[in-house]
Design a protein around this motif. Structure first.
Motif, short mmCIF file in Angstrom:
data_model
loop_
_atom_site.label_atom_id
_atom_site.label_comp_id
_atom_site.label_asym_id
_atom_site.label_seq_id
_atom_site.Cartn_x
_atom_site.Cartn_y
_atom_site.Cartn_z
N LYS A 191 14.39 7.82 -2.76
CA LYS A 191 14.16 6.64 -1.91
C LYS A 191 15.40 6.20 -1.16
N TYR B 193 21.29 10.06 -11.75
CA TYR B 193 20.39 10.83 -10.87
C TYR B 193 20.52 10.38 -9.43
N GLY C 53 0.84 -1.20 0.00
CA GLY C 53 0.00 0.00 0.00
C GLY C 53 0.87 1.24 0.00
N TYR C 54 0.24 2.40 0.27
CA TYR C 54 0.97 3.68 0.29
C TYR C 54 0.83 4.29 1.67
O1 UDP Z 1 4.20 4.39 0.59
C1 UDP Z 1 5.01 5.22 0.15
C2 UDP Z 1 5.81 4.98 -0.99
C3 UDP Z 1 6.70 5.97 -1.40
N1 UDP Z 1 6.80 7.15 -0.73
C4 UDP Z 1 7.78 8.19 -1.14
O2 UDP Z 1 8.15 8.04 -2.50
C5 UDP Z 1 9.57 8.07 -2.63
C6 UDP Z 1 10.02 7.29 -3.85
O3 UDP Z 1 9.58 7.97 -4.96
P1 UDP Z 1 10.01 7.76 -6.47
O4 UDP Z 1 10.12 6.34 -6.75
O5 UDP Z 1 9.08 8.55 -7.31
O6 UDP Z 1 11.33 8.55 -6.59
P2 UDP Z 1 12.89 8.25 -6.62
O7 UDP Z 1 13.26 7.54 -5.37
O8 UDP Z 1 13.19 7.46 -7.87
O9 UDP Z 1 13.46 9.63 -6.67
C7 UDP Z 1 10.08 7.52 -1.33
O10 UDP Z 1 11.38 7.93 -1.05
C8 UDP Z 1 9.06 8.05 -0.32
O11 UDP Z 1 9.45 9.31 0.15
C9 UDP Z 1 5.99 7.40 0.37
O12 UDP Z 1 6.06 8.47 0.99
N2 UDP Z 1 5.11 6.43 0.77
#
Ligand code: UDP
Length: 335
Positions: free
Chosen positions: A252, A248, A215-216
């Protein structure tokens, strides 16, 4: 001279761009900068641009907040149609604002369909006197695409600010992944025997065996859940997305480390050296290799990694690193 930092508004609650920009704006505020909100419709680079009226309203906001000679740290992109960013940046430049661009994502490498937009994106970045980039590798790619900005500051890892502390994680042969399968499509082809715990808004379809949909969760709940579950935080990209992985800085990475979890990352990842240098986890070439390594891993080895994470954690759960990047970029204006 005042320093301003832009920050997107109107993004959805789960927008990582919003979380990241908000964090930078909060740290900027601590440094005495003014926060300059930028209204966004949260469009993709391919949707329709704003009307002239909407654009003028944004310019009006920027114009009222900033004055000639002020420094403006422009968090980029805003995820409006790219022509909005282009107009805002050239307006700032033409009105004698000293532009620093904080580059979060470089769309022409991030999305294949945006590759032809590289000249337009580079023209925007060339409006800056100083650019904050996620990695030296990103700066090199930008230079190859035509970037002429000479002064740059390397961000490296994203901070993940939190006051919370967690108990040391337990050794579990499982991976946690934060991110949408639409963007990270290796999740849709998961064949490993290792359980992959997935945290995202939408239930993936089809759901592969060993993918466990969690879930989120909002930030503090998420950190607590990760810490409690134990195992590893995964940073991975599909084979067709390795160019972006090399340059990049994923948000996460900071999230897993703030939860105290050791990392599993794919070899070639921009921050792989940092993980290896500080003993923060494993860098592997494939999930087969990972399975072999985990099969023979002892609790003791895992706890050593978790201790390295615990030692490193204060660097990114407190704002010093971000403060340093922002201050360094402002100082570069005068170097
Ligand atoms: O249940 C969740 C899942 C993801 N995230 C956030 O989403 C980020 C990941 O986002 P994304 O994959 O878009 O970005 P990336 O890490 O590639 O920059 C995580 O670090 C969390 O901060 C969150 O807050 N809750």
């Amino acid at each position: 001279m005042k320093v301003h930092v832009t920050c997107v508004t109107n993004h959805r609650q789960d927008s990582v761009a919003r979380m990241a920009q908000q964090m930078i704006a909060d740290v900027g505020r601590q440094l005495g900068y003014e926060v300059c909100p930028i209204y966004t419709k949260y469009t993709t680079p391919h949707q329709e641009p704003d009307s002239l009226e909407e654009l003028l309203k944004r310019l009006d906001d920027l114009g009222k907040k900033t004055a000639a000679g002020d420094a403006v740290i422009f968090q980029f992109p805003t995820w409006n149609h790219y022509t909005v960013d282009a107009n805002l940046l050239s307006w700032l430049k033409s009105q004698q604002r000293r532009v620093i661009i904080f580059l979060h994502d470089y769309v022409p490498v991030m999305y294949k369909e945006s590759r032809p937009l590289a000249p337009q994106f580079i023209a925007m970045l060339n409006q800056a006197e100083v650019i904050i980039v996620p990695s030296v590798a990103m700066y090199e790619v930008l230079k190859k695409h035509g970037l002429t900005v000479k002064k740059y500051v390397v961000q490296g890892i994203w901070d993940h600010l939190t006051q919370k502390t967690f108990v040391s994680p337990t050794f579990q042969r499982q991976l946690h992944f934060l991110g949408s399968p639409e963007r990270f499509n290796f999740v849709n082809h998961w064949q490993s025997a290792l359980p992959l715990r997935l945290y995202t808004q939408k239930l993936p379809r089809p759901m592969c065996a060993n993918v466990l949909y969690e879930g989120y969760f909002e930030d503090e709940v998420l950190l607590a859940k990760l810490a409690e579950a134990g195992g590893f935080g995964l940073v991975w990209h599909s084979d067709d997305d390795l160019d972006y992985m090399r340059i990049y800085s994923p948000y996460k990475l900071g999230t897993y480390l703030a939860a105290g979890l050791p990392i599993v990352a794919r070899r070639g990842f921009a921050q792989a050296d940092l993980i290896e240098k500080h003993g923060l986890g494993l860098v592997v070439s494939s999930f087969d290799e990972l399975e072999r390594v985990l099969e023979t891993m002892t609790e003791e080895t895992y706890h050593k990694m978790a201790q390295c994470v615990a030692d490193y954690r204060p660097f990114l759960t407190q704002p010093y690193h971000t403060q340093q990047i922002l201050s360094q970029a402002v100082a570069c204006l005068f170097s």
